[in-house]
Design a protein around this motif. Structure first.
Motif, PDB file in Angstrom:
ATOM      1  N   ARG A   1       0.787  -1.251  -0.544  1.00  0.00           N
ATOM      2  CA  ARG A   1      -0.005  -0.005  -0.003  1.00  0.00           C
ATOM      3  C   ARG A   1       0.916   1.086  -0.349  1.00  0.00           C
ATOM      4  O   ARG A   1       1.250   1.794   0.814  1.00  0.00           O
ATOM      5  N   SER A   2       0.910   1.873  -1.565  1.00  0.00           N
ATOM      6  CA  SER A   2       1.281   3.024  -1.234  1.00  0.00           C
ATOM      7  C   SER A   2       0.661   4.076  -2.260  1.00  0.00           C
ATOM      8  O   SER A   2       0.247   3.864  -2.703  1.00  0.00           O
ATOM      9  N   PHE A   3       1.741   5.058  -2.476  1.00  0.00           N
ATOM     10  CA  PHE A   3       1.000   6.254  -3.157  1.00  0.00           C
ATOM     11  C   PHE A   3       0.818   5.625  -4.367  1.00  0.00           C
ATOM     12  O   PHE A   3       2.334   5.362  -5.357  1.00  0.00           O
ATOM     13  N   ILE A   4       0.165   5.904  -5.740  1.00  0.00           N
ATOM     14  CA  ILE A   4       0.051   5.280  -7.160  1.00  0.00           C
ATOM     15  C   ILE A   4      -0.477   6.868  -7.854  1.00  0.00           C
ATOM     16  O   ILE A   4      -1.028   7.669  -7.351  1.00  0.00           O
ATOM     17  N   HIS A   5       0.215   7.061  -8.603  1.00  0.00           N
ATOM     18  CA  HIS A   5      -0.217   8.767  -9.975  1.00  0.00           C
ATOM     19  C   HIS A   5      -0.887   8.019 -10.498  1.00  0.00           C
ATOM     20  O   HIS A   5      -2.045   8.942 -10.897  1.00  0.00           O
ATOM     21  N   GLY A   6      -0.848   6.570 -10.719  1.00  0.00           N
ATOM     22  CA  GLY A   6      -2.030   5.945 -12.014  1.00  0.00           C
ATOM     23  C   GLY A   6      -2.042   6.290 -13.290  1.00  0.00           C
ATOM     24  O   GLY A   6      -2.933   5.652 -13.749  1.00  0.00           O
ATOM     25  N   ASP A   7      -1.104   7.496 -13.885  1.00  0.00           N
ATOM     26  CA  ASP A   7      -0.648   7.657 -15.330  1.00  0.00           C
ATOM     27  C   ASP A   7       0.406   7.914 -15.202  1.00  0.00           C
ATOM     28  O   ASP A   7       0.435   9.693 -16.301  1.00  0.00           O
ATOM     29  N   PHE A   8       1.739   8.006 -14.617  1.00  0.00           N
ATOM     30  CA  PHE A   8       2.554   8.711 -14.894  1.00  0.00           C
ATOM     31  C   PHE A   8       3.371   8.085 -16.316  1.00  0.00           C
ATOM     32  O   PHE A   8       4.386   7.489 -16.259  1.00  0.00           O
ATOM     33  N   GLN A   9       3.518   9.421 -17.324  1.00  0.00           N
ATOM     34  CA  GLN A   9       3.751   8.652 -18.685  1.00  0.00           C
ATOM     35  C   GLN A   9       4.128  10.273 -19.161  1.00  0.00           C
ATOM     36  O   GLN A   9       4.272  10.865 -18.260  1.00  0.00           O
ATOM     37  N   GLN A  10       4.973  10.261 -20.286  1.00  0.00           N
ATOM     38  CA  GLN A  10       5.510  11.199 -20.798  1.00  0.00           C
ATOM     39  C   GLN A  10       4.398  13.167 -20.827  1.00  0.00           C
ATOM     40  O   GLN A  10       5.383  13.962 -20.721  1.00  0.00           O
ATOM     41  N   TRP A  11       3.657  12.230 -20.491  1.00  0.00           N
ATOM     42  CA  TRP A  11       2.514  13.699 -21.244  1.00  0.00           C
ATOM     43  C   TRP A  11       1.891  14.676 -19.998  1.00  0.00           C
ATOM     44  O   TRP A  11       1.676  15.991 -19.914  1.00  0.00           O
ATOM     45  N   ASN A  12       2.439  13.115 -18.453  1.00  0.00           N
ATOM     46  CA  ASN A  12       2.426  14.540 -17.075  1.00  0.00           C
ATOM     47  C   ASN A  12       3.641  14.312 -16.821  1.00  0.00           C
ATOM     48  O   ASN A  12       3.522  14.526 -15.335  1.00  0.00           O
ATOM     49  N   ILE A  13       4.285  14.736 -17.052  1.00  0.00           N
ATOM     50  CA  ILE A  13       5.903  14.879 -16.809  1.00  0.00           C
ATOM     51  C   ILE A  13       6.012  15.961 -17.214  1.00  0.00           C
ATOM     52  O   ILE A  13       6.743  16.184 -18.728  1.00  0.00           O
TER      53      ILE A  13
END
Length: 307
Positions: A201-213
């Motif tokens: 159980r940790s924090f997950i960003h859930g859409d961790f890819q180039q468009w959100n970096i």
């Protein structure tokens, strides 16, 4: 029918900014990206900001919470300045972070950023969430939507999704490229791996890819958006790997962990569960959006996965 983002006229946007902040916003400009939001940048008193609009209920309450969580722990996530409603839309006003989408960089440039990206992923996974409970979608109060990861996986794949983005999603089996037999096959495989992901159980960003970096060309300047949840943080690693297949993301992650002296138990099994979890959601999403090429690519990847 594919999903369409809400449409706004400039006068609506100007009114929101004037009412929530003050008059004087300039250079209001639409931004690309965002699958369920209409996003605009603007300048006020010489500083850059972003405003997002969505017609989905409670669209940004979690993002407001996540902003406070991550920015308070020195993770480069934009701070929220305002959350409200106008007409039938929810809006969120945030600071605009320096840089451009990493997706605008070449594949080589993206790969050069990979060590820093993995460092940020690791720091997000280590965010202090001890005051919260639950798994799955993070609510406005900071708690997860379900008591276990298994309950969450079952719930997000259930037919009844009334009041959500996935309402009546079984219609996609009739009206889009989504194949019931493929979906059910991947779901069965996913459930086989749930026990490996369950206890993490940790924090997950859930859409961790180039468009959100975001990058300024020399360093990563920000992480934005997200489908944030609690669960196994390897979900974020799986997302990054699928979006940067040329970069050997998994090997880079393992090298980083080895140098840091971090051991990840059942790494392979947990990563398989992460691939199936996000891949299954991807099949459904790509079908709804009418992105047939992305659907076929993900379909082939998932069916070819072997333990």
């Amino acid at each position: 029918m594919t999903y369409e983002k809400p449409k706004l006229v400039m006068s609506e946007i100007e009114k929101v900014l004037e009412n929530h902040l003050r008059p004087g916003s300039t250079e209001i400009t639409p931004l690309s990206g965002g699958n369920i939001s209409n996003v605009f940048s603007f300048i006020l008193d010489g500083k850059g900001y972003v405003v997002k609009f969505s017609d989905l209920a409670g669209a940004y309450e979690t993002e407001n919470y996540v902003s406070n969580l991550l920015s308070s722990q020195n993770i480069p996530f934009p701070k929220c300045l305002g959350l409200g409603r106008t007409s039938q839309l929810t809006y969120l006003i945030m600071e605009r972070m320096e840089g451009r989408n990493l997706s605008d960089c070449t594949a080589e440039e993206q790969t050069l950023h990979l060590p820093e990206i993995i460092s940020i992923l690791t720091r997000m996974a280590a965010a202090d969430i001890g005051a919260t409970n639950g798994y799955g979608w993070i609510g406005a109060n900071g708690n997860g939507s379900h008591t276990s990861w298994k309950d969450f996986v079952v719930a997000v794949n259930a037919e009844d999704q009334t009041g959500t983005f996935w309402e009546n999603w079984h219609d996609l089996f009739r009206t889009t490229c989504l194949e019931r037999d493929v979906y059910e096959e991947i779901y069965c495989r996913l459930m086989d791996y749930v026990p490996y992901n369950e206890s993490n159980r940790s924090f997950i960003h859930g859409d961790f890819q180039q468009w959100n970096i975001l990058s300024n060309g020399t360093r990563i300047t920000g992480i934005i958006d997200g489908n944030c949840m609690y669960g196994d943080f390897l979900v974020d690693l799986a997302i990054l790997d699928r979006h940067m297949p040329w970069s050997d993301v998994i090997k880079a992650y393992q090298n980083y962990q080895e140098k840091a002296g971090i051991v990840t138990p059942y790494f392979k099994e947990r990563l398989m569960g992460a691939y199936y979890f996000k891949g299954l959601d991807g099949l459904r999403f790509y079908a709804k959006m009418g992105w047939n090429d992305a659907y076929q690519n993900t379909r082939q990847f998932l069916l070819n996965l072997t333990a």
